[in-house]
Design a protein around this motif. Structure first.
Motif, mmCIF file in Angstrom:
data_model
loop_
_atom_site.group_PDB
_atom_site.id
_atom_site.type_symbol
_atom_site.label_atom_id
_atom_site.label_comp_id
_atom_site.label_asym_id
_atom_site.label_seq_id
_atom_site.Cartn_x
_atom_site.Cartn_y
_atom_site.Cartn_z
ATOM 1 N N LEU A 256 43.418 38.542 32.919
ATOM 2 C CA LEU A 256 43.022 39.008 34.253
ATOM 3 C C LEU A 256 42.719 40.505 34.244
ATOM 4 C CD1 LEU A 256 45.531 37.039 36.514
ATOM 5 C CD2 LEU A 256 43.089 36.592 36.209
ATOM 6 N N ARG A 257 43.537 41.279 33.539
ATOM 7 C CA ARG A 257 43.307 42.729 33.470
ATOM 8 C C ARG A 257 41.974 43.024 32.783
ATOM 9 N NH1 ARG A 257 49.031 42.888 32.262
ATOM 10 N NH2 ARG A 257 50.166 43.823 34.029
ATOM 11 N N ARG A 258 41.689 42.321 31.705
ATOM 12 C CA ARG A 258 40.433 42.580 30.996
ATOM 13 C C ARG A 258 39.241 42.150 31.844
ATOM 14 N NH1 ARG A 258 39.799 40.579 24.907
ATOM 15 N NH2 ARG A 258 39.383 38.546 25.881
ATOM 16 N N ASN A 259 39.395 41.053 32.573
ATOM 17 C CA ASN A 259 38.314 40.645 33.476
ATOM 18 C C ASN A 259 38.007 41.738 34.499
ATOM 19 O OD1 ASN A 259 37.741 38.204 32.297
ATOM 20 N ND2 ASN A 259 38.788 36.950 33.824
ATOM 21 N N LEU A 260 39.064 42.338 35.050
ATOM 22 C CA LEU A 260 38.865 43.428 36.002
ATOM 23 C C LEU A 260 38.191 44.630 35.331
ATOM 24 C CD1 LEU A 260 42.138 43.462 38.148
ATOM 25 C CD2 LEU A 260 39.807 43.059 38.968
ATOM 26 N N GLU A 261 38.550 44.894 34.092
ATOM 27 C CA GLU A 261 37.923 46.003 33.371
ATOM 28 C C GLU A 261 36.412 45.807 33.271
ATOM 29 O OE1 GLU A 261 39.927 48.135 29.934
ATOM 30 O OE2 GLU A 261 40.920 46.177 29.851
ATOM 31 N N PHE A 262 35.970 44.602 32.955
ATOM 32 C CA PHE A 262 34.533 44.334 32.858
ATOM 33 C C PHE A 262 33.831 44.610 34.187
ATOM 34 C CE2 PHE A 262 35.694 41.141 29.377
ATOM 35 C CZ PHE A 262 35.267 41.968 28.354
ATOM 36 N N MET A 263 34.495 44.274 35.285
ATOM 37 C CA MET A 263 33.896 44.501 36.605
ATOM 38 C C MET A 263 33.811 45.988 36.938
ATOM 39 S SD MET A 263 33.163 41.531 37.995
ATOM 40 C CE MET A 263 33.104 41.832 39.765
ATOM 41 N N ARG A 264 34.733 46.778 36.389
ATOM 42 C CA ARG A 264 34.847 48.186 36.770
ATOM 43 C C ARG A 264 34.201 49.154 35.777
ATOM 44 N NH1 ARG A 264 41.265 47.490 38.404
ATOM 45 N NH2 ARG A 264 40.903 46.815 40.573
ATOM 46 N N LEU A 265 33.529 48.651 34.767
ATOM 47 C CA LEU A 265 32.916 49.517 33.768
ATOM 48 C C LEU A 265 31.892 50.458 34.392
ATOM 49 C CD1 LEU A 265 32.282 47.006 30.836
ATOM 50 C CD2 LEU A 265 33.896 48.916 30.833
ATOM 51 N N GLU A 266 31.831 51.676 33.848
ATOM 52 C CA GLU A 266 30.819 52.655 34.261
ATOM 53 C C GLU A 266 30.335 53.408 33.037
ATOM 54 O OE1 GLU A 266 32.235 55.215 37.301
ATOM 55 O OE2 GLU A 266 32.347 53.645 38.829
ATOM 56 N N GLY A 267 29.081 53.849 33.095
ATOM 57 C CA GLY A 267 28.516 54.605 31.989
ATOM 58 C C GLY A 267 27.400 55.517 32.471
ATOM 59 N N ASP A 268 26.630 56.036 31.522
ATOM 60 C CA ASP A 268 25.555 56.974 31.854
ATOM 61 C C ASP A 268 24.516 56.354 32.788
ATOM 62 O OD1 ASP A 268 26.762 58.831 30.219
ATOM 63 O OD2 ASP A 268 25.539 58.294 28.465
ATOM 64 N N THR A 269 24.329 55.037 32.674
ATOM 65 C CA THR A 269 23.276 54.391 33.467
ATOM 66 C C THR A 269 23.824 53.719 34.728
ATOM 67 O OG1 THR A 269 23.490 52.396 32.107
ATOM 68 C CG2 THR A 269 21.808 54.010 31.464
ATOM 69 N N GLY A 270 25.086 53.973 35.043
ATOM 70 C CA GLY A 270 25.640 53.431 36.276
ATOM 71 C C GLY A 270 26.803 52.487 36.060
ATOM 72 N N ALA A 271 27.062 51.669 37.085
ATOM 73 C CA ALA A 271 28.217 50.763 37.065
ATOM 74 C C ALA A 271 27.834 49.412 36.462
ATOM 75 C CB ALA A 271 28.734 50.575 38.493
ATOM 76 N N SER A 272 28.838 48.638 36.156
ATOM 77 C CA SER A 272 28.658 47.310 35.576
ATOM 78 C C SER A 272 27.757 46.441 36.450
ATOM 79 C CB SER A 272 30.015 46.633 35.411
ATOM 80 O OG SER A 272 29.877 45.292 34.989
ATOM 81 N N VAL A 273 26.863 45.685 35.794
ATOM 82 C CA VAL A 273 25.987 44.755 36.517
ATOM 83 C C VAL A 273 26.625 43.373 36.651
ATOM 84 C CG1 VAL A 273 23.915 45.940 35.694
ATOM 85 C CG2 VAL A 273 24.814 43.983 34.401
ATOM 86 N N LEU A 274 27.808 43.208 36.103
ATOM 87 C CA LEU A 274 28.455 41.889 36.076
ATOM 88 C C LEU A 274 28.698 41.381 37.492
ATOM 89 C CD1 LEU A 274 29.509 39.980 33.847
ATOM 90 C CD2 LEU A 274 31.767 40.994 34.179
ATOM 91 N N GLY A 275 28.321 40.121 37.744
ATOM 92 C CA GLY A 275 28.457 39.568 39.083
ATOM 93 C C GLY A 275 29.862 39.105 39.423
ATOM 94 N N PHE A 276 30.519 38.451 38.458
ATOM 95 C CA PHE A 276 31.866 37.942 38.699
ATOM 96 C C PHE A 276 32.526 37.583 37.375
ATOM 97 C CE2 PHE A 276 28.961 34.398 38.790
ATOM 98 C CZ PHE A 276 29.620 33.337 38.180
ATOM 99 N N VAL A 277 33.834 37.399 37.415
ATOM 100 C CA VAL A 277 34.607 37.005 36.239
ATOM 101 C C VAL A 277 35.557 35.888 36.658
ATOM 102 C CG1 VAL A 277 34.484 39.177 34.955
ATOM 103 C CG2 VAL A 277 36.226 38.897 36.719
#
Length: 249
Positions: free
Chosen positions: A142-163
């Protein structure tokens, strides 16, 4: 939302097919060493059934690297104002940090032309567990799933729709529909207690769903020498649990 509903229904189908397969192959519906493998394969196949010809809605990857998936979650490019010099950004070659590396059970990619993503982008990550996983294993996923949703980088935030996280649970065998419903509620309350340990989650929409997967209250009839007998060892009640984190509307 349409994609999310399709994926959730496919996971439910995968659970039911996995339990049927375990019973067919081993005559033991909850045999632990088969559960997670069969669950993963049957879920992937159920998702793939939505890939109608000539359309191919989903690209399904089993055992996807977390490093690659995390990098894929960020836009390859981000374009700024055309009159501003150097306004085009590219994502870093270094994958964003994920606390627990490894592999994702199922990663699903799709086309999203309006997002500005070049090629197929990640739609969701799916983590699956067999019967009655330990709290720590559930929380790690569950924690890693949340991490994927909250990723950010030079080009912006995660595009992931759901986990999605999903697991099977075996409960004491109920004798009627009311008892079966009570068992489902008990499993749901357990997940709700566990989720409280994840901290602040106001940045996502959270859903916990439990449902009946397989129920044999009396046992099955089997043939022995010159007679049929009731095999009570096959009595069981399996409950599915699905935890979903998705984007705020």
């Amino acid at each position: 939302m349409h994609n999310q509903k399709q994926i959730i229904e496919a996971i439910k189908t995968g659970m039911k097919r996995a339990c049927q397969a375990m019973h067919s192959f081993t005559d033991e519906p909850a045999l632990a060493f088969n559960a997670e493998y069969l669950f993963t394969v049957n879920t992937a196949n159920a998702i793939d059934e939505h890939n109608y010809v000539p359309a191919h809605a989903y690209e399904i990857r089993i055992e996807q690297s977390t490093k690659k998936f995390a990098r894929d979650c960020l836009l390859p490019f981000k374009f700024g104002h055309p009159l501003v010099r150097g306004s085009t950004k590219r994502r870093s070659k270094v994958p964003p940090k994920i606390d627990r590396n490894g592999r994702i059970d199922i990663a699903v990619y799709h086309d999203s032309p309006k997002s500005g993503y070049f090629g197929r982008q990640p739609l969701c990550a799916i983590e699956l567990k067999g019967f009655d996983p330990a709290r720590k294993l559930v929380m790690d996923d569950l924690r890693r799933n949340l991490e994927f949703m909250r990723l950010e980088g030079d080009t912006g935030a995660s595009v992931l729709g759901f986990v999605v996280f999903a697991a099977l649970h075996e409960t004491p065998v109920p004798q009627n529909l009311h008892e079966a419903f009570v068992k489902e509620v008990e499993v749901k309350k357990k997940y709700q207690r566990w989720l409280a340990g994840l901290g602040q989650r106001s940045d996502v929409v959270e859903s916990v769903e439990t449902f009946g997967v397989s129920w044999e209250p009396d046992g099955t009839i089997k043939e022995e020498v010159c007679e049929y007998v009731l095999d009570t060892s096959t009595r069981h009640h399996f409950v599915g649990a699905i935890v979903t984190f998705s984007r705020l509307a």
